[in-house]
Every structure is written in C-alpha cells, then in structure tokens.
Design an enzyme around this catalytic site. Sequence first.
Site, PDB file in Angstrom:
ATOM      1  N   CYS A   1      -3.595  10.850   1.329  1.00 47.71           N
ATOM      2  CA  CYS A   1      -2.788   9.587   0.988  1.00 47.71           C
ATOM      3  C   CYS A   1      -1.660   9.697   0.348  1.00 47.71           C
ATOM      4  CB  CYS A   1      -3.772   8.838  -0.032  1.00 47.71           C
ATOM      5  SG  CYS A   1      -5.259   8.681   0.597  1.00 47.71           S
TER       6      CYS A   1
ATOM      7  N   LYS B   1       0.933  -1.250  -0.126  1.00 49.92           N
ATOM      8  CA  LYS B   1      -0.050   0.028   0.139  1.00 49.92           C
ATOM      9  C   LYS B   1       0.856   1.265  -0.019  1.00 49.92           C
ATOM     10  CE  LYS B   1      -3.203   2.774   0.549  1.00 49.92           C
ATOM     11  NZ  LYS B   1      -4.350   3.233  -0.259  1.00 49.92           N
TER      12      LYS B   1
HETATM   13  N1  SAJ Z   1      -1.734  14.747  -9.088  1.00 56.69           N
HETATM   14  C1  SAJ Z   1      -0.980  15.546  -9.914  1.00 56.69           C
HETATM   15  N2  SAJ Z   1      -0.529  14.889 -11.030  1.00 56.69           N
HETATM   16  C2  SAJ Z   1      -0.983  14.016 -11.579  1.00 56.69           C
HETATM   17  C3  SAJ Z   1      -1.870  13.052 -10.795  1.00 56.69           C
HETATM   18  C4  SAJ Z   1      -1.979  13.510  -9.519  1.00 56.69           C
HETATM   19  O1  SAJ Z   1      -0.491  16.633  -9.698  1.00 56.69           O
HETATM   20  O2  SAJ Z   1      -0.414  13.503 -12.710  1.00 56.69           O
HETATM   21  C5  SAJ Z   1      -2.093  15.195  -7.810  1.00 56.69           C
HETATM   22  C6  SAJ Z   1      -3.708  15.523  -7.593  1.00 56.69           C
HETATM   23  O3  SAJ Z   1      -3.985  16.730  -8.126  1.00 56.69           O
HETATM   24  C7  SAJ Z   1      -3.674  15.417  -6.205  1.00 56.69           C
HETATM   25  C8  SAJ Z   1      -2.822  14.279  -5.643  1.00 56.69           C
HETATM   26  O4  SAJ Z   1      -1.850  14.089  -6.750  1.00 56.69           O
HETATM   27  O5  SAJ Z   1      -3.550  16.596  -5.424  1.00 56.69           O
HETATM   28  C9  SAJ Z   1      -3.298  12.895  -5.279  1.00 56.69           C
HETATM   29  O6  SAJ Z   1      -4.211  12.581  -6.408  1.00 56.69           O
HETATM   30  P1  SAJ Z   1      -4.344  11.378  -7.099  1.00 56.69           P
HETATM   31  O7  SAJ Z   1      -5.658  11.230  -7.979  1.00 56.69           O
HETATM   32  O8  SAJ Z   1      -3.228  10.721  -7.651  1.00 56.69           O
HETATM   33  O9  SAJ Z   1      -4.760  10.269  -5.926  1.00 56.69           O
HETATM   34  P2  SAJ Z   1      -5.611  10.234  -4.529  1.00 56.69           P
HETATM   35  O10 SAJ Z   1      -5.099  10.602  -3.326  1.00 56.69           O
HETATM   36  O11 SAJ Z   1      -7.007  10.567  -4.761  1.00 56.69           O
HETATM   37  O12 SAJ Z   1      -5.911   8.653  -4.263  1.00 56.69           O
HETATM   38  C10 SAJ Z   1      -4.513   7.760  -4.104  1.00 56.69           C
HETATM   39  C11 SAJ Z   1      -4.662   6.589  -5.201  1.00 56.69           C
HETATM   40  N3  SAJ Z   1      -3.467   5.955  -5.055  1.00 56.69           N
HETATM   41  C12 SAJ Z   1      -2.813   5.547  -6.385  1.00 56.69           C
HETATM   42  O13 SAJ Z   1      -3.192   6.116  -7.510  1.00 56.69           O
HETATM   43  C13 SAJ Z   1      -1.518   4.809  -6.366  1.00 56.69           C
HETATM   44  C14 SAJ Z   1      -5.719   5.569  -4.757  1.00 56.69           C
HETATM   45  O14 SAJ Z   1      -5.740   4.493  -5.582  1.00 56.69           O
HETATM   46  C15 SAJ Z   1      -5.500   5.275  -3.330  1.00 56.69           C
HETATM   47  O15 SAJ Z   1      -6.812   4.213  -2.857  1.00 56.69           O
HETATM   48  C16 SAJ Z   1      -5.497   6.482  -2.412  1.00 56.69           C
HETATM   49  O16 SAJ Z   1      -4.673   7.555  -2.839  1.00 56.69           O
HETATM   50  C17 SAJ Z   1      -5.536   6.190  -0.968  1.00 56.69           C
HETATM   51  O17 SAJ Z   1      -6.471   5.943  -0.220  1.00 56.69           O
HETATM   52  O18 SAJ Z   1      -4.290   5.840  -0.655  1.00 56.69           O
END
Ligand code: SAJ
Length: 427
Positions: free
Chosen positions: A272, A218
């Site tokens: 997360c 995780k």
């Molecule tokens: N972000 C960027 N650029 C990107 C992708 C995301 O700047 O290309 C930023 C987003 O804007 C945001 C942050 O990263 O601020 C996180 O967003 P996210 O969509 O990457 O992830 P979360 O936090 O919504 O959900 C993550 C997910 N983990 C992964 O994709 C590895 C989800 O599957 C997990 O269940 C969740 O964390 C968790 O609960 O841990």
Amino acid sequence: MLFKTISIIGLGYIGLPTAAMFASKNRNVIGVDVDMNAVDTINAGKIHIVEPKLDILVKKAVEDGFLKAVAIPEPADAFVIAVPTPFLSENKTVSIPKPDLQYIESVSKSIAKVLKKGDLIVLESTSPVGTTEKMADWLSKERPDLTFPNTHGEESDIRIAYCPERVLPGQVVNELVSNDRIIGGMTNKCSIEAINLYKIFVEGECIVTNSKTAEMTKLTENASRDVAIAFANELSIISDALDINVWELISLANRHPRVNILQPGPGVGGHCIAVDPWFIASSTPKESPLIQTARQVNDSKPDWVIKKIMEKISNLLKLNPNKEISELTVACFGLAFKADIDDLRESPAMYIVKKLIELKGPKIIAVEPNIEKVSDDIELVSTSFALSSADIFILLVDHSEFKNIDLTGKIILDTRGAWLTKTQNHA
Ligand code: SAJ
C-alpha cells in the site's frame, strides 16, 4: 434496496473479511475469485490468508450457508470490487511506475454479463483518480441495454460508487466495523445506495463526496504516511552522520505539542504505502516532487542499511586480521514488511537479506517467527541458534518476540530502535 445478495469480487486481504462481515449480518454473499485454491479453501470454511479473527468469521459464515465462493460472477444486488491494482510490468525501468488497471477492467467485463436494473457497483481497490469513471465506461460499453451514471446521471439503471478500504493489516476485522468510510458516489443516488450497503455492518460514519475526491483521499492517506516516514528515515541518516541517537532525538522532538515524528526503519514495505504514492505521481508528475522524493528516500533506505552492515563487517575484520569474511555469520532478525505479521510483500527486510546473500560475503542466517519457510536460498533459524552462532546481529523487524533478547556485548545494527537504549548510538 435491501441487498439480499451481495457479491464480493476478489477474496484477498480486504475482499474476504468484507464478505465475511456481510455474511455475519445474514446476507447471502457470493465471493468471486480466479484463484481456485482460494475458492476451495473458503468453501471448506477455511482461510488462505493470515488475519486475526477472520478464520472464525469465515467458518461460521460458510457453515450457516451465508457465504460461498465461486470462480465466475453470478447475479447479485450489489457488487463490491476488491481486486489488486499493481504496476505495469515495464515499470521497473521507468522513473515513475504506472498503475495497471487490467484486473478492474476484466472484472468490469465479467460482472457486466450478470447486471440487472437497480444493481449497485462499488469499487474499493486503490485506484488512480478517474478509475471509477473509466469503469463506468467499460461497463456501459458491455451493456448498451442498461443506463449508467456516466451518461444518465441520477436516472441511471445502475449505481456506481468508489468507497476505499482503509483497514490496517492485523486489525482488519475490528477496523472494518469501526473506521469511518468515504463514500464517493458518481451521483447522489449512488452515494445513498452505497451508504445503505455499508451500514449493514459499518459502525463508523459514512461521509459522502464525489468519486474522484474519494479516489484521491485514499491515495492521500497513504502518501501522507509515506512522506512522514521518509522524514524519519532521512533523520536517521542525518543523525548517523552527526553521531546522534535518532531514537532519542525523535522522542525529544515529539515532546513539542505540535510535533509528531514517525519512526525510522529499514525502508517502507507492504503493498500500500510503498505503491500508492506512485498513483498520484504518475497522473501529476510535475506537480508532485515532494511525494516522489519521499518514495525515493524510503526506497533507498534498504541499500543504506546494507552499506552500514558492510561497515560493521569490515570493522570486525580489521579487529581480526586472521579471519576471512566467509568465516563470519550475520544473523538478520525479521523478514516481514512490519512487526507481528507474516506478509512479505515489498518487504525491505527481505530485500536486504537477499542482497546480503547475493554478495557472497559472510554466511547469512535469518530468524522469522511468523513464517515456516521462505525460499531455498534463505536459511531460517531459531533465535537461540542465531545467538549461539552469529558474529553480527541485525534487527530488521521489531516483532514482539525480538524485543527482550539479551544482546549485551554483541555487535548489533538496530534499524527499528528496539534493541538500542535511547541514549546508545553504537554497538
Ligand atoms: N513504517 C515505518 N515507520 C513508521 C510506520 C511504518 O517505517 O513509523 C513502515 C512499516 O514498517 C511498513 C510500512 O511503513 O514497512 C507500512 O506500514 P504501516 O503500518 O504504516 O501501513 P500498512 O501498509 O500496513 O497499512 C496502510 C495503512 N494506511 C495508513 O495508515 C495511512 C492502512 O490504514 C491502509 O488501509 C493500508 O495501508 C492500505 O490497504 O492501503
């Protein structure tokens, strides 16, 4: 084990959808939460969080009598723990924040009172490596009359497993069913029971490992995304220094069959990805320089964005020497931590807007279609009001509503690459 009664401890973004899923399969579900507002709301068939499709599931589960919420644990055949693992409060002053396991410890002590031989306990909360073993120690101290896998292996009365949640906010209801599950039983029998539990509603594959590897899996998933986003964020700063359009750069590099760069933004938010990598770093500080650097790159991005906004302001003032800074208005589009949600946890957009307000320079207004009120210091306005009154426009979150706004001829700073065309560097 048939798992007639299942208890979910912690009715937040993960626990409540999980409870509703088990209830939708006609299991008696007892949800437990210390927040009486959450308990009362759920018992009224409503939800206290925003997640698509969840309201319908919870309403039906409560109406059909399969889901009830309580404040104190009751006996059940399986207990699924989905409580938060925050940082210790002193962490703001230390370089590597340490996780705070107090919620898991207090939940362990409270469910220990109602445990009976044959029960299964599954920890889902994101946890540093070794937490499941610690939980088994806490439980066995509370209940010396029962045996646990940490001391009695396969023969234990109680089964314990670590099975992390991996669902994406906004798509939780679908992903809970379709995602593969990592099953980290403390023994083989623990894993078999945990698979039997999840197979009640999970259609993805259930893959068995030990509890420590499941905990690390995780953390690895979220750290890997954090490192990948840090690379994109660093590229955006390099590109700015070299006067290159980073969105064009990334789309060109991604034409390579083995390159897949993520998107830069104003920083990384949510509870997360901005948190979990520290759980690796705090247990192995010497072995994790890359993970720590990625965290620092992403955490420093909002301040870089503020610097860029201040540059826009001073350029505008140079062109209008008769104007005072207080006469200017800066409109910030988006406050949530990512697009099309209402969650403000660890949001870089919120940090940027609050810092800009503290600077007491130009008037700061914000547009956030998913939230009605934030705090007294942040003035929320409509898109049309912002367009008619602001001098500088900052895109902080690429909400769907913002993508087609016409900003021709305006001064903009686009941190998400949704307003600038692929070849346009500046505005
Ligand atoms: N972000 C960027 N650029 C990107 C992708 C995301 O700047 O290309 C930023 C987003 O804007 C945001 C942050 O990263 O601020 C996180 O967003 P996210 O969509 O990457 O992830 P979360 O936090 O919504 O959900 C993550 C997910 N983990 C992964 O994709 C590895 C989800 O599957 C997990 O269940 C969740 O964390 C968790 O609960 O841990």
